[in-house]
Design a protein around this motif. Structure first.
Motif, PDB file in Angstrom:
ATOM      1  N   VAL A   1      -0.182   5.009 -11.229  1.00 26.77           N
ATOM      2  CA  VAL A   1      -0.253   3.777 -10.445  1.00 26.77           C
ATOM      3  C   VAL A   1       0.979   3.585  -9.564  1.00 26.77           C
ATOM      4  O   VAL A   1       0.878   3.160  -8.413  1.00 26.77           O
ATOM      5  CB  VAL A   1      -0.449   2.568 -11.386  1.00 26.77           C
ATOM      6  N   HIS A   2       2.156   3.875 -10.106  1.00 27.12           N
ATOM      7  CA  HIS A   2       3.397   3.683  -9.352  1.00 27.12           C
ATOM      8  C   HIS A   2       4.384   4.771  -9.773  1.00 27.12           C
ATOM      9  O   HIS A   2       4.445   5.121 -10.949  1.00 27.12           O
ATOM     10  CB  HIS A   2       3.987   2.298  -9.661  1.00 27.12           C
ATOM     11  N   PRO A   3       5.107   5.364  -8.818  1.00 26.87           N
ATOM     12  CA  PRO A   3       5.219   5.039  -7.390  1.00 26.87           C
ATOM     13  C   PRO A   3       4.148   5.660  -6.519  1.00 26.87           C
ATOM     14  O   PRO A   3       4.090   5.388  -5.317  1.00 26.87           O
ATOM     15  CB  PRO A   3       6.589   5.616  -7.041  1.00 26.87           C
TER      16      PRO A   3
ATOM     17  N   VAL B   1       0.829  -1.216   0.000  1.00 22.12           N
ATOM     18  CA  VAL B   1       0.000   0.000   0.000  1.00 22.12           C
ATOM     19  C   VAL B   1       0.858   1.259   0.000  1.00 22.12           C
ATOM     20  O   VAL B   1       0.372   2.341   0.317  1.00 22.12           O
ATOM     21  CB  VAL B   1      -0.953   0.008   1.216  1.00 22.12           C
ATOM     22  N   THR B   2       2.138   1.111  -0.375  1.00 20.32           N
ATOM     23  CA  THR B   2       3.039   2.271  -0.360  1.00 20.32           C
ATOM     24  C   THR B   2       2.516   3.382  -1.263  1.00 20.32           C
ATOM     25  O   THR B   2       2.604   4.570  -0.920  1.00 20.32           O
ATOM     26  CB  THR B   2       4.443   1.850  -0.811  1.00 20.32           C
ATOM     27  N   HIS B   3       1.986   3.027  -2.437  1.00 23.14           N
ATOM     28  CA  HIS B   3       1.500   4.044  -3.370  1.00 23.14           C
ATOM     29  C   HIS B   3       0.318   4.820  -2.794  1.00 23.14           C
ATOM     30  O   HIS B   3       0.166   6.012  -3.057  1.00 23.14           O
ATOM     31  CB  HIS B   3       1.124   3.396  -4.703  1.00 23.14           C
ATOM     32  N   LEU B   4      -0.525   4.156  -1.977  1.00 16.81           N
ATOM     33  CA  LEU B   4      -1.653   4.842  -1.354  1.00 16.81           C
ATOM     34  C   LEU B   4      -1.191   5.747  -0.213  1.00 16.81           C
ATOM     35  O   LEU B   4      -1.690   6.872  -0.059  1.00 16.81           O
ATOM     36  CB  LEU B   4      -2.663   3.819  -0.845  1.00 16.81           C
ATOM     37  N   VAL B   5      -0.264   5.250   0.601  1.00 17.55           N
ATOM     38  CA  VAL B   5       0.256   6.073   1.696  1.00 17.55           C
ATOM     39  C   VAL B   5       0.940   7.318   1.128  1.00 17.55           C
ATOM     40  O   VAL B   5       0.754   8.441   1.634  1.00 17.55           O
ATOM     41  CB  VAL B   5       1.227   5.258   2.575  1.00 17.55           C
ATOM     42  N   LEU B   6       1.738   7.132   0.072  1.00 19.68           N
ATOM     43  CA  LEU B   6       2.403   8.269  -0.563  1.00 19.68           C
ATOM     44  C   LEU B   6       1.385   9.275  -1.114  1.00 19.68           C
ATOM     45  O   LEU B   6       1.586  10.483  -1.026  1.00 19.68           O
ATOM     46  CB  LEU B   6       3.307   7.774  -1.685  1.00 19.68           C
ATOM     47  N   ALA B   7       0.292   8.762  -1.697  1.00 22.46           N
ATOM     48  CA  ALA B   7      -0.730   9.653  -2.243  1.00 22.46           C
ATOM     49  C   ALA B   7      -1.335  10.514  -1.143  1.00 22.46           C
ATOM     50  O   ALA B   7      -1.582  11.712  -1.344  1.00 22.46           O
ATOM     51  CB  ALA B   7      -1.812   8.840  -2.940  1.00 22.46           C
TER      52      ALA B   7
ATOM     53  N   SER C   1      11.195  13.194  -3.945  1.00 25.93           N
ATOM     54  CA  SER C   1      10.997  12.588  -2.628  1.00 25.93           C
ATOM     55  C   SER C   1      10.264  11.248  -2.690  1.00 25.93           C
ATOM     56  O   SER C   1      10.357  10.460  -1.753  1.00 25.93           O
ATOM     57  CB  SER C   1      10.225  13.558  -1.720  1.00 25.93           C
ATOM     58  N   VAL C   2       9.512  10.983  -3.750  1.00 30.51           N
ATOM     59  CA  VAL C   2       8.718   9.761  -3.793  1.00 30.51           C
ATOM     60  C   VAL C   2       9.534   8.545  -4.234  1.00 30.51           C
ATOM     61  O   VAL C   2       9.114   7.407  -4.020  1.00 30.51           O
ATOM     62  CB  VAL C   2       7.504   9.918  -4.730  1.00 30.51           C
ATOM     63  N   TRP C   3      10.692   8.774  -4.837  1.00 38.41           N
ATOM     64  CA  TRP C   3      11.478   7.651  -5.333  1.00 38.41           C
ATOM     65  C   TRP C   3      12.216   6.984  -4.175  1.00 38.41           C
ATOM     66  O   TRP C   3      12.921   7.626  -3.416  1.00 38.41           O
ATOM     67  CB  TRP C   3      12.477   8.108  -6.382  1.00 38.41           C
ATOM     68  N   GLY C   4      12.016   5.684  -4.047  1.00 36.52           N
ATOM     69  CA  GLY C   4      12.683   4.934  -2.998  1.00 36.52           C
ATOM     70  C   GLY C   4      12.114   5.168  -1.615  1.00 36.52           C
ATOM     71  O   GLY C   4      12.734   4.737  -0.623  1.00 36.52           O
TER      72      GLY C   4
ATOM     73  N   ARG D   1      11.586   3.575 -12.891  1.00 37.81           N
ATOM     74  CA  ARG D   1      10.427   2.911 -13.483  1.00 37.81           C
ATOM     75  C   ARG D   1       9.135   3.448 -12.873  1.00 37.81           C
ATOM     76  O   ARG D   1       9.028   3.598 -11.663  1.00 37.81           O
ATOM     77  CB  ARG D   1      10.541   1.407 -13.222  1.00 37.81           C
ATOM     78  N   TRP D   2       8.168   3.724 -13.728  1.00 38.68           N
ATOM     79  CA  TRP D   2       6.864   4.151 -13.259  1.00 38.68           C
ATOM     80  C   TRP D   2       5.772   3.444 -14.065  1.00 38.68           C
ATOM     81  O   TRP D   2       6.029   2.866 -15.132  1.00 38.68           O
ATOM     82  CB  TRP D   2       6.693   5.675 -13.351  1.00 38.68           C
ATOM     83  N   VAL D   3       4.578   3.442 -13.526  1.00 40.61           N
ATOM     84  CA  VAL D   3       3.438   2.751 -14.146  1.00 40.61           C
ATOM     85  C   VAL D   3       2.265   3.713 -14.185  1.00 40.61           C
ATOM     86  O   VAL D   3       1.942   4.354 -13.179  1.00 40.61           O
ATOM     87  CB  VAL D   3       3.049   1.476 -13.364  1.00 40.61           C
TER      88      VAL D   3
END
Length: 543
Positions: free
Chosen positions: A392-394, A198-204, A217-220, A365-367
């Motif tokens: 979708v990612h990250p 759920v990292t992508h949701l927490v980051l959002a 900041s979102v990478w890694g 890489r991103w999606v």
């Protein structure tokens, strides 16, 4: 007249009972609720046990750090927390008959009646805190004594992740298969269930609140790294705008647990498997369970129901129409998989940006994804009636239609009959924008994708699709492309019929019936060939 007078003279208790039954019947059938109540009233622990999730061992895949130790304690206290918060002592302590029926209905309506999305989220946060999760959330009762009250405080990144995992377990419990205990009467070992990433949701949520910048900041970034928290009001705003489906988790969970209790209370064990095997071991597709769940939470139509099972047990592989790593890259290979499928589809594209420009993240890489509500057509203009873009990612972000234009999809193949065109239209796939200035453009070979700023697009809402996008077009190398059909079995059958018909036509076009041709010596073709070989030869027509 008699009915009216009897209704008017009804006691307050009878009036409240009818009111509670009417409200509860909108969520669950009264006979089913009555059966669940009769079984929950047998012992004081029956209802808390019934409201607990199925017995299982939850963990994250090996590449991710394990969940906090208190997560498993939270799940163990989830059933008692729901029972103590919403169901009164009379309903939870074994009160039988009408004395406990109305309090039971009152408790059911507290958590399952239709309320606003913000109110549903506040109830969910109350359950999260009551289950013993260490969090910075406090509840202030309203002046009118409303037990829901106002939710204040702050949620740390790890607390948001645990909250999301709790909601996912609630959704999982409705799809987990139940089995009885073995013949020896002993309960089997719990199945190992992999939690989604759920990292992508927490980051959002963090980016929406400004706790993390939507660039480098979102990478890694990792959940365990900690960082600045999010105020409850900001988290609520993000949920309402991006993950509104979270508000339905509690009511769905309680209804499913009571439905399971009413179905069988003695033979059915609170277990999910008879052997200790891993449940859904890995995510091998671009559409992982965590990404499917994020899309399901963000949609407000029937398509969300299609993604919910996929978020729990993985998507049905029969719905995978095209995957470039398996079927080959290119528009023609893509077209052979989607042609004739007249239903909604999800296209996911994985790519990495090339270096050489300041606004490009080299080697990362991103999606991104596109959700269409109808099939593809080969046209040199935009078409479509609805659709969504999503990062979708990250980081996860859903971009619904803006309502200003309808340039949803552009899918142009090379025409079978080549003709001269002064201004040839680009061959490839595109979404949003205009021809020549598309929001997303995927070339014919599926080797390059161009993502432009949202200023060029009036079809989809504003928002960046990739981190650190900037205003200049971003050119990236494509890694993989997936297309998932969401129309169900009926749409799949129609596509199979279409493909069979097209194959028959192709075979008929290949076959040449020599009987339909005349003698070669008398044919005009032979005469033309002879004239070309010796044009000075004198010929006289036979009469």
């Amino acid at each position: 007249m008699g009915a009216s007078s009897s209704t008017a003279n009804a006691s307050p208790e009878a009036h409240e009972r009818r009111e509670q039954e009417t409200l509860a019947s909108a969520a669950l059938a009264l006979p089913l609720l009555r059966a669940a109540f009769s079984r929950a009233a047998t012992t004081a622990s029956a209802l808390p046990d019934a409201l607990a999730p199925p017995r299982a061992s939850f963990r994250l895949p090996g590449s991710l750090p394990p969940p906090p130790p208190h997560f498993h304690d939270l799940l163990a206290r989830l059933g008692p927390a729901v029972a103590s918060l919403f169901f009164t002592d009379g309903a939870a302590a074994g009160a039988e008959g009408d004395a406990g029926w109305v309090p039971f209905l009152r408790g059911f309506n507290r958590c399952c009646a239709r309320v606003s999305a913000s109110r549903s989220l506040a109830l969910l946060l109350r359950v999260y805190a009551a289950a013993g999760a260490p969090c910075g959330v406090q509840f202030q009762p309203d002046e009118g004594g409303d037990e829901g009250g106002k939710v204040v405080g702050e949620l740390a990144p790890e607390e948001i992740a645990v909250f999301l995992w709790m909601c996912w377990v609630m959704a999982w419990s409705g799809s987990a298969p139940k089995v009885a205990a073995d013949d020896g009467g002993e309960k089997s070992e719990p199945v190992v269930v992999l939690l989604p990433d759920v990292t992508h949701l927490v980051l959002a949520a963090l980016v929406s609140a400004g706790a993390v910048a939507d660039d480098e900041s979102v990478w890694g970034w990792e959940i365990s790294s900690g960082g600045k928290g999010v105020k409850v009001q900001e988290f609520t705003s993000w949920v309402l705008s991006t993950a509104s489906g979270l508000g339905n988790c509690l009511s769905r969970y309680v209804q499913e647990r009571l439905r399971s209790l009413a179905a069988d209370s003695t033979e059915q064990e609170n277990s999910v498997s008879t052997d200790n095997t891993t449940f859904d071991t890995s995510d091998v597709y671009l559409l992982t369970r965590g990404r499917a769940w994020a899309i399901a939470l963000s949609l407000r139509n029937k398509l969300s129901e299609k993604f919910l099972p996929g978020s729990v047990i993985g998507m049905d592989t029969e719905d995978l129409l095209y995957r470039s790593s398996v079927h080959g890259k290119g528009l023609s290979r893509f077209w052979s998989g989607v042609e004739g499928y007249n239903g909604p589809m999800l296209i996911l594209l994985s790519a990495f940006s090339k270096g050489g420009a300041e606004n490009v993240d080299s080697g990362r890489r991103w999606v991104i994804g596109v959700l269409t509500e109808e099939g593809f057509e080969s046209k040199d203009t935009f078409y479509g009636s609805s659709g969504f873009l999503c990062a979708v990612h990250p980081i996860f972000r859903m971009l619904p239609p803006s309502g200003k234009e309808k340039n949803f999809v552009y899918s142009h193949l090379h025409p079978q009959i080549r003709v001269y065109e002064a201004n040839p239209k680009p061959v490839g796939l595109a979404f949003g924008g205009t021809v020549g200035n598309e929001r997303i453009f995927l070339d014919e070979d599926f080797s390059k994708v161009v993502v432009r700023h949202h200023a060029v697009d009036k079809t989809y809402q504003h928002g960046s699709l990739i981190p650190n996008q900037g205003y200049l077009p971003v050119e990236a190398s494509v890694l993989d492309v997936e297309v998932w059909g969401l129309g169900g079995e009926a749409t799949r059958r129609q596509q199979n019929v279409y493909k069979k018909r097209e194959n028959i036509f192709s075979e008929q076009r290949r076959k040449v019936d020599l009987k339909t041709f005349g003698n070669w010596e008398d044919s005009p073709e032979k005469m033309m060939m002879d004239m070309i070989s010796d044009p000075n030869r004198v010929r006289r027509e036979d009469r």
